[in-house]
Design an enzyme around this catalytic site. Structure first.
Site, short mmCIF file in Angstrom:
data_model
loop_
_atom_site.label_atom_id
_atom_site.label_comp_id
_atom_site.label_asym_id
_atom_site.label_seq_id
_atom_site.Cartn_x
_atom_site.Cartn_y
_atom_site.Cartn_z
CB CYS A 1 -0.96 0.00 1.18
SG CYS A 1 -2.20 -1.29 1.04
P1 NAD Z 1 -4.82 -8.64 -3.79
O1 NAD Z 1 -3.98 -8.46 -4.99
O2 NAD Z 1 -4.33 -9.45 -2.64
O3 NAD Z 1 -6.22 -9.25 -4.20
C1 NAD Z 1 -6.98 -8.84 -5.30
C2 NAD Z 1 -7.86 -10.03 -5.70
O4 NAD Z 1 -8.74 -9.61 -6.73
C3 NAD Z 1 -7.08 -11.21 -6.26
O5 NAD Z 1 -7.43 -12.37 -5.53
C4 NAD Z 1 -7.54 -11.31 -7.72
O6 NAD Z 1 -7.58 -12.64 -8.18
C5 NAD Z 1 -8.91 -10.69 -7.64
N1 NAD Z 1 -9.40 -10.13 -8.91
C6 NAD Z 1 -8.72 -9.35 -9.79
N2 NAD Z 1 -9.53 -8.98 -10.79
C7 NAD Z 1 -10.74 -9.53 -10.54
C8 NAD Z 1 -11.99 -9.48 -11.20
N3 NAD Z 1 -12.17 -8.78 -12.31
N4 NAD Z 1 -13.03 -10.17 -10.66
C9 NAD Z 1 -12.88 -10.88 -9.53
N5 NAD Z 1 -11.72 -10.96 -8.85
C10 NAD Z 1 -10.66 -10.27 -9.36
O7 NAD Z 1 -5.16 -7.17 -3.28
P2 NAD Z 1 -5.43 -6.67 -1.79
O8 NAD Z 1 -4.14 -6.57 -1.04
O9 NAD Z 1 -6.56 -7.42 -1.21
O10 NAD Z 1 -5.88 -5.16 -2.07
C11 NAD Z 1 -7.11 -4.89 -2.69
C12 NAD Z 1 -7.33 -3.40 -2.67
O11 NAD Z 1 -7.41 -2.93 -1.32
C13 NAD Z 1 -6.20 -2.60 -3.31
O12 NAD Z 1 -6.75 -1.47 -3.93
C14 NAD Z 1 -5.35 -2.17 -2.12
O13 NAD Z 1 -4.62 -1.01 -2.38
C15 NAD Z 1 -6.42 -1.94 -1.07
N6 NAD Z 1 -5.96 -2.11 0.32
C16 NAD Z 1 -5.11 -3.12 0.65
C17 NAD Z 1 -4.71 -3.28 1.99
C18 NAD Z 1 -3.75 -4.37 2.38
O14 NAD Z 1 -3.24 -4.32 3.52
N7 NAD Z 1 -3.46 -5.34 1.54
C19 NAD Z 1 -5.19 -2.40 2.97
C20 NAD Z 1 -6.10 -1.40 2.59
C21 NAD Z 1 -6.47 -1.26 1.27
#
Ligand code: NAD
Length: 421
Positions: free
Chosen positions: A261
């Site tokens: 992030c």
């Molecule tokens: P990630 O990459 O771990 O997970 C994303 C998931 O989305 C994957 O499992 C992928 O297969 C799935 N995906 C992608 N395209 C898709 C689609 N069209 N339909 C269905 N599934 C689909 O990401 P994350 O770490 O969970 O982060 C997600 C969002 O949240 C990001 O924008 C990130 O910046 C934000 N965020 C993350 C955190 C953190 O600590 N990881 C904290 C706050 C906010």
């Protein structure tokens, strides 16, 4: 309430598990069928304390994972939690957000139901209104849909606790019906709810991460100066942090911030500002200080060992912080790249993150424990604040030469030198 969560990655899976625990009915959609299979077996594909227990309690009961978008038609609220990775120039890659929005639109087309679509992914200000709304309306051919932005602030390693007991809940919404529906979900949390416009909610997330990253880079800069003065930066920042206007959190000097992030969100905010014709010089400096810390730690090695070409260096800790197996943006990965560029032989160990680190650095030699990595090493760098590293003492005697540098202040061993101390 019936909810669909799009994206079963880190955020989507925590959201699904916690909402299921609260008694909601959750349809989790992820395009990765392997991930869906693991989740449906009641296990988490990523490590997070407490998550497996909640999944195994609720999977098949009020939580189901699937790759099929059709099932979202039965939902009242649809959360978008797909990834928003960085592009090489710092811009945010919104491909997954676009694709999810289109799939949602196609799936709810023809339905007579009202839907609230809530963006949880971290997105540049303007994305929900200008992109998500546009795509969903276009592909659904429906108008009775509400949109909201509800940023997520959880910390990996403490995600369940953070999700269930947030400092605040931000609900960005431009109309009453959807705003009230989202508020109903979060009322149970007993934490302050801040209602804003959609674009303000998007900016709150960016500004929060930029503030935290700034605190870290500021503390690292003070730490770099303190080291040259020969004084203890932790003692200095303790005195600084006791000012209630500052607070003591995020003032620990060290190797810098990583994770999926902070680096990407600050880079994205820089691009947002530049695209608006503003030069965000403070944010650029925050990133510059962060990029310089891995180089400083390698310089310290050079000072101690001379040329490190052919020297074997134990790197303890690969995850971007303790209590996670996540290596995205990890400073350890940056340090290993610096070491490899200088021709050093890296011997790595992490209690959880070896598998993910090996995906990022092909050929990385990982060991089964700290002792094995330390054996016959010319030097050691401690990169992650895992508690087991703070207990290392006699194990350092296995090294060829006892050069130990830490990027996080955890060791009590007298032979250890810190990056900023
Ligand atoms: P990630 O990459 O771990 O997970 C994303 C998931 O989305 C994957 O499992 C992928 O297969 C799935 N995906 C992608 N395209 C898709 C689609 N069209 N339909 C269905 N599934 C689909 O990401 P994350 O770490 O969970 O982060 C997600 C969002 O949240 C990001 O924008 C990130 O910046 C934000 N965020 C993350 C955190 C953190 O600590 N990881 C904290 C706050 C906010």
């Amino acid at each position: 309430m019936m909810m669909a969560i799009i994206g079963g990655g880190y955020v989507g899976l925590i959201l699904s598990a916690c909402f299921a625990k609260m008694g909601h009915f959750i349809m989790l959609i992820d395009s990765d069928s392997d991930k869906v299979d693991v989740i449906n077996s009641g296990r988490s594909p990523t490590y997070e304390p407490g998550l497996d227990e909640i999944l195994s309690d609720h999977i098949g009961r009020n939580l189901i994972a699937t790759t099929c978008y059709d099932r979202i038609r039965e939902s009242d609220v649809i959360f978008i939690c797909v990834g928003t990775p960085p592009m090489p120039n710092g811009d945010t890659d919104l491909t997954m957000v676009v694709s999810a929005s289109r799939s949602i639109g196609e799936a709810i087309k023809g339905s007579q139901r009202y839907y609230a679509i809530v963006v949880k992914s971290t997105v540049p200000p303007g994305t929900t209104e200008n992109l998500v709304k546009r795509e969903v309306l276009k592909y659904s051919d429906k108008s009775d849909i509400g949109f909201a932005m509800n940023p997520e602030f959880l910390r990996e390693g403490h995600a369940i606790e953070d999700f269930m007991h947030p400092d605040r809940t931000v609900i960005g919404c431009n109309e009453t019906r959807t705003g009230e529906l989202i508020e109903l979900i979060y009322k149970e949390f007993n934490s302050p709810i801040i209602k804003t416009s959609i674009i303000e909610a998007e900016m709150i997330k960016y500004a929060s991460n930029a503030m935290l990253a700034t605190k870290i880079s500021f503390s690292n800069e003070i730490g770099n100066i303190c080291k040259r003065l020969g004084i203890d930066t932790y003692s200095v920042m303790k005195g600084v942090g006791m000012d209630h206007r500052i607070n003591p959190h995020f003032l620990d000097a060290g190797i810098g911030f990583g994770g999926s992030c902070f680096p990407k969100d600050v880079a994205s905010l820089i691009r947002v500002a530049e695209n608006l014709g503003y030069d965000p010089s403070l944010l650029k400096s925050v990133m510059k200080v962060n990029e310089q810390q891995p180089k400083i730690i390698v310089e310290l090695l050079h000072n101690k060992l001379g040329d490190i070409h052919g020297k074997s260096i134990a790197v303890l800790g690969l995850a971007f912080k303790k209590d996670t197996d996540d290596t995205r943006g990890s400073r350890a990965i940056s340090v290993i790249r610096e070491l490899e560029r200088a021709g050093a032989i890296v011997k790595a160990y992490d209690p959880l993150a070896c598998r993910n680190a090996c995906k990022e650095i092909s050929g990385l030699k990982c060991y089964s424990d700290a002792q094995a990595a330390l054996k016959d090493a010319d030097a050691c760098i401690i990169m992650t604040e895992w508690p087991e590293f703070s207990k290392l003492g006699a194990e350092f005697n296995l090294m060829k030469s006892k050069v130990i540098i830490e990027g996080r202040r955890i060791s009590s061993c007298s032979d250890v030198e810190g990056i900023c101390w």
